[in-house]
Design a protein around this motif. Sequence first.
Motif, short mmCIF file in Angstrom:
data_model
loop_
_atom_site.label_atom_id
_atom_site.label_comp_id
_atom_site.label_asym_id
_atom_site.label_seq_id
_atom_site.Cartn_x
_atom_site.Cartn_y
_atom_site.Cartn_z
N ASP A 41 0.83 -1.20 0.00
CA ASP A 41 0.00 0.00 0.00
C ASP A 41 0.87 1.26 0.00
O ASP A 41 1.45 1.61 1.02
N PRO A 42 0.99 1.93 -1.16
CA PRO A 42 1.89 3.10 -1.23
C PRO A 42 1.35 4.30 -0.45
O PRO A 42 0.15 4.41 -0.22
N LEU A 43 2.25 5.19 -0.06
CA LEU A 43 1.89 6.37 0.75
C LEU A 43 1.79 7.61 -0.12
O LEU A 43 2.40 7.69 -1.18
N ILE A 44 1.07 8.60 0.38
CA ILE A 44 1.04 9.91 -0.29
C ILE A 44 2.14 10.78 0.32
O ILE A 44 2.29 10.85 1.54
N VAL A 79 -0.52 11.32 -9.21
CA VAL A 79 0.43 10.20 -9.31
C VAL A 79 1.34 10.49 -10.49
O VAL A 79 0.89 10.56 -11.63
N THR A 96 6.01 5.13 -9.84
CA THR A 96 5.27 6.38 -9.67
C THR A 96 5.11 6.69 -8.19
O THR A 96 5.19 5.81 -7.35
N ALA A 120 2.83 10.61 4.31
CA ALA A 120 1.78 10.62 5.32
C ALA A 120 0.50 9.99 4.79
O ALA A 120 -0.25 10.63 4.04
N PRO A 121 0.22 8.76 5.18
CA PRO A 121 -1.10 8.18 4.90
C PRO A 121 -2.07 8.65 5.98
O PRO A 121 -1.67 9.37 6.90
N SER A 122 -3.31 8.25 5.88
CA SER A 122 -4.26 8.59 6.94
C SER A 122 -3.81 7.97 8.26
O SER A 122 -3.26 6.86 8.29
N GLU A 159 -10.99 11.90 2.13
CA GLU A 159 -9.64 11.90 1.58
C GLU A 159 -9.55 12.66 0.26
O GLU A 159 -10.56 12.93 -0.40
N ILE A 162 -7.62 11.26 -6.03
CA ILE A 162 -6.33 10.83 -6.61
C ILE A 162 -6.47 10.64 -8.11
O ILE A 162 -7.36 9.93 -8.58
N LEU A 172 -8.20 7.58 -9.81
CA LEU A 172 -7.85 6.40 -8.99
C LEU A 172 -8.70 6.35 -7.73
O LEU A 172 -8.93 5.28 -7.19
N PRO A 197 -2.37 -0.13 -11.04
CA PRO A 197 -2.09 -0.95 -9.87
C PRO A 197 -3.30 -0.98 -8.94
O PRO A 197 -4.01 0.01 -8.80
N VAL A 199 -4.59 -0.54 -5.64
CA VAL A 199 -4.11 0.07 -4.41
C VAL A 199 -5.23 0.07 -3.39
O VAL A 199 -6.40 0.08 -3.76
N PRO A 200 -4.88 0.08 -2.10
CA PRO A 200 -5.89 -0.14 -1.07
C PRO A 200 -7.06 0.82 -1.07
O PRO A 200 -8.15 0.41 -0.73
P1 AMP Z 1 -4.15 7.35 2.30
O1 AMP Z 1 -4.22 6.26 3.33
O2 AMP Z 1 -5.44 8.10 2.14
O3 AMP Z 1 -2.98 8.25 2.43
O4 AMP Z 1 -4.01 6.59 0.93
C1 AMP Z 1 -2.87 6.44 0.18
C2 AMP Z 1 -3.41 5.92 -1.12
O5 AMP Z 1 -2.86 6.63 -2.21
C3 AMP Z 1 -3.04 4.49 -1.40
O6 AMP Z 1 -3.85 3.58 -0.69
C4 AMP Z 1 -3.31 4.45 -2.88
O7 AMP Z 1 -4.70 4.31 -3.12
C5 AMP Z 1 -2.89 5.82 -3.37
N1 AMP Z 1 -1.54 5.80 -3.99
C6 AMP Z 1 -0.39 6.10 -3.38
N2 AMP Z 1 0.67 5.95 -4.23
C7 AMP Z 1 0.16 5.53 -5.40
C8 AMP Z 1 0.74 5.20 -6.68
N3 AMP Z 1 2.06 5.25 -6.91
N4 AMP Z 1 -0.10 4.80 -7.65
C9 AMP Z 1 -1.43 4.76 -7.44
N5 AMP Z 1 -2.03 5.07 -6.26
C10 AMP Z 1 -1.26 5.45 -5.26
#
Ligand code: AMP
Length: 301
Positions: A41-44, A79, A96, A120-122, A159, A162, A172, A197, A199-200
């Motif tokens: 699960d990638p981060l923002i 992205v 990416t 920083a994810p949630s 959120e 994306i 996305l 991809p 993604v979660p």
């Molecule tokens: P959050 O928990 O709201 O910060 O969610 C982060 C979310 O950003 C991930 O669960 C993905 O859905 C999305 N995301 C992050 N990096 C990427 C990436 N490289 N490509 C596509 N989606 C991404």
Amino acid sequence: MLRAGGTVAFPTETVYGLGALAFDSAAVARIFEIKRRPSFDPLIVHVAGRAMLDEVVAGVPPAALALIEAFWPGPLTLVLRKSAAIGDLVTAGASTVAVRMPSHPVARALLEAIGAPLAAPSANPFGALSPTHARHVAAHLGARVDLILDGGPAEHGIESTIVALEPRPLLLRPGAIPVEEIEAIAGPLDREAEGAPIVPGRLPQHYSPATRLRVIDPALVAPAQRQGAASLALSHTFGGYDVSRALSSEGDLRVAAARFFETLHELDAMGVVRIDAQPFPESGLGLAIMDRLRRAAARNS
Ligand code: AMP
Ligand code: MG
């Protein structure tokens, strides 16, 4: 604390984030541990401005620039191709990276003070309801986080939207900026994420309360079935439920989005047997709300 490799929860205009230095892979690994987040699960990555953006991405295509001019600082995540400085853990191995510039004054002050991008994810356990108040972070992550900055309730409460831009513009995740506003600048976005991809934020089950939730018009639920349960709707409350919540008596979707996770946290803590959530119109912010509701409902079905 951040410079020492710690994790700090901070307010953004969308939801609370759990931050660590994006270039410090040990600190980023702590985020995954604390959230019990799977490493796929990638981060923002959050940036303060253009110079910081350039450290994170390999380039900014013209379509991205137009969106940045229109929506940053604000709840739009782009992205883009990542720079060499961004490690594999942040992007879950992808080439990416997801990046945005938050508008919340506390988030901005933090980014400017530290002078480096923050991953920083949630700030919630993986798959659970998103935190819109500092107390949600304290209740669900608590002592596992080094520090929580309290900036009051999150303004949007949902959120970021994306968008990926290459090879074609693609939605996305619907989010705090209505997709129609983005399409007015970027042209039509693909919704079918074929080949993108998984993604979660797009997993069928995400954003879930512990209580069973179903999407159904409470008006259609028989009185006997309302007992012990809760209803959640845009502007109406319903008799016969143990608790009945309307998100905005005026039917304002902005207000509804801002109160959405907060109300689910509240209902989830009440010990009801089930939450019956009314379907939302799938336009404007209703699309993002309905997206969260479907994933919350997928949990026990
Ligand atoms: P959050 O928990 O709201 O910060 O969610 C982060 C979310 O950003 C991930 O669960 C993905 O859905 C999305 N995301 C992050 N990096 C990427 C990436 N490289 N490509 C596509 N989606 C991404
Ligand atoms: Mg999340």
